[in-house]
Design a protein around this motif. Structure first.
Motif, PDB file in Angstrom:
ATOM      1  N   LEU A 115       0.746  -1.131  -0.024  1.00  0.00           N
ATOM      2  CA  LEU A 115      -0.145   0.175  -0.060  1.00  0.00           C
ATOM      3  C   LEU A 115       0.920   1.467  -0.014  1.00  0.00           C
ATOM      4  O   LEU A 115       0.498   2.173  -0.620  1.00  0.00           O
ATOM      5  N   TYR A 137      -5.488  -5.356  -2.929  1.00  0.00           N
ATOM      6  CA  TYR A 137      -6.490  -5.928  -2.585  1.00  0.00           C
ATOM      7  C   TYR A 137      -6.682  -7.539  -2.433  1.00  0.00           C
ATOM      8  O   TYR A 137      -7.283  -7.937  -1.645  1.00  0.00           O
ATOM      9  N   PHE A 140      -5.367  -8.384   0.860  1.00  0.00           N
ATOM     10  CA  PHE A 140      -6.228  -8.088   2.055  1.00  0.00           C
ATOM     11  C   PHE A 140      -6.965  -9.553   2.137  1.00  0.00           C
ATOM     12  O   PHE A 140      -7.031 -10.057   3.290  1.00  0.00           O
ATOM     13  N   VAL A 210     -13.878  -3.142   4.683  1.00  0.00           N
ATOM     14  CA  VAL A 210     -12.679  -2.981   3.756  1.00  0.00           C
ATOM     15  C   VAL A 210     -12.826  -3.115   2.567  1.00  0.00           C
ATOM     16  O   VAL A 210     -12.548  -2.182   1.444  1.00  0.00           O
ATOM     17  N   TYR A 214     -12.164   0.242   0.247  1.00  0.00           N
ATOM     18  CA  TYR A 214     -11.092   0.213  -0.534  1.00  0.00           C
ATOM     19  C   TYR A 214     -11.009   0.700  -1.915  1.00  0.00           C
ATOM     20  O   TYR A 214     -10.420   1.635  -2.266  1.00  0.00           O
ATOM     21  N   LEU A 218      -9.038   4.211  -1.507  1.00  0.00           N
ATOM     22  CA  LEU A 218      -7.824   4.102  -1.987  1.00  0.00           C
ATOM     23  C   LEU A 218      -7.696   4.086  -3.307  1.00  0.00           C
ATOM     24  O   LEU A 218      -6.666   4.774  -3.859  1.00  0.00           O
TER      25      LEU A 218
END
Length: 237
Positions: A115, A137, A140, A210, A214, A218
């Motif tokens: 990240l 991603y 995660f 998340v 995300y 992000l």
């Protein structure tokens, strides 16, 4: 002109530390993620462990240019790799738990490092950085699946109700938790695997949040970085 060993090592290091390393890293994540569950052969499981080991090594190299950070991450990765291969040789519950714990610590570091590389500065947004965002991603989902596997091993009576299983933690159950993790991350929710402990329910909720936030935050930052970069460039006559 003949390249020396130092030049070759420097070239590979620059590759993994640069934006192109994000694309190569995404390929490794895809292979490690999808090969094992598709083909249920012992040999393929060994290949999956090999790909995960390569993923960890690549993660150490690409994590940071600071030697201290790479040394620290390398020690954790080495322990995780050794413990994972030990699970193929000595399948004890203690080794499986330690393997999950150390792998979880490393995957958290790797996810944070990825990240940081993707979003930390205002470099031009390239296809490699977009692939790095996709890799983050996927990390995660992998990280949460390892967390679920660890909780399933340490919580009394297991932490999940999985259709078609008789209990006991093994590689197949971990793969089912990987499936559950990505189903939760994408908020699909088929219902064939359900968390049965308050702790795993809480982490499932956090993962679902998340998974929704995300792309909305992000990934949108990549767009804003590119827009601001183009806006700061002088106009051509």
């Amino acid at each position: 002109m003949k390249l020396s060993r130092a030049d070759i090592v420097r070239g590979w290091t620059d590759l993994w530390l640069g934006d192109r390393g994000l694309s190569a890293f995404l390929v490794l994540v895809f292979l490690a993620l999808f090969l094992g569950p598709i083909v249920d052969w012992p040999t393929v499981r060994l290949l999956t462990s090999l790909l995960l080991s390569l993923l960890m090594v690549a993660g150490v190299v690409s994590m940071s240019r600071r030697p201290t950070v790479r040394w620290f991450a390398g020690m954790i990765a080495l322990c995780a790799i050794v413990l994972r291969w030990l699970t193929h040789i000595v399948a004890t519950s203690a080794i499986a738990r330690w393997s999950s714990l150390i792998s979880l610590i490393f995957m958290v570091l790797l996810t944070v490092g990825t990240l940081y590389k993707v979003y930390a500065d205002d470099r031009p947004v390239t296809a490699h950085r977009i692939m790095g965002a996709v890799a983050a991603y996927l990390l995660f989902g992998i990280t949460w699946s390892i967390l679920y596997g660890l909780l399933d091993q340490v919580l009394p009576g297991g932490a999940f109700s999985i259709t078609g299983t008789t209990g006991g933690f093994d590689a197949e159950r971990q793969e089912k938790l990987l499936f559950f993790s990505f189903v939760t991350l994408t908020t699909v929710g088929y219902g064939d695997i359900t968390p049965t402990h308050d702790l795993t329910r809480m982490f499932a909720v956090v993962e679902a949040l998340v998974g929704q936030l995300y792309p909305a935050t992000l990934l949108a930052r990549l767009v804003s970085l590119e827009v601001s970069r183009r806006g700061s460039q002088p106009e051509k006559d």
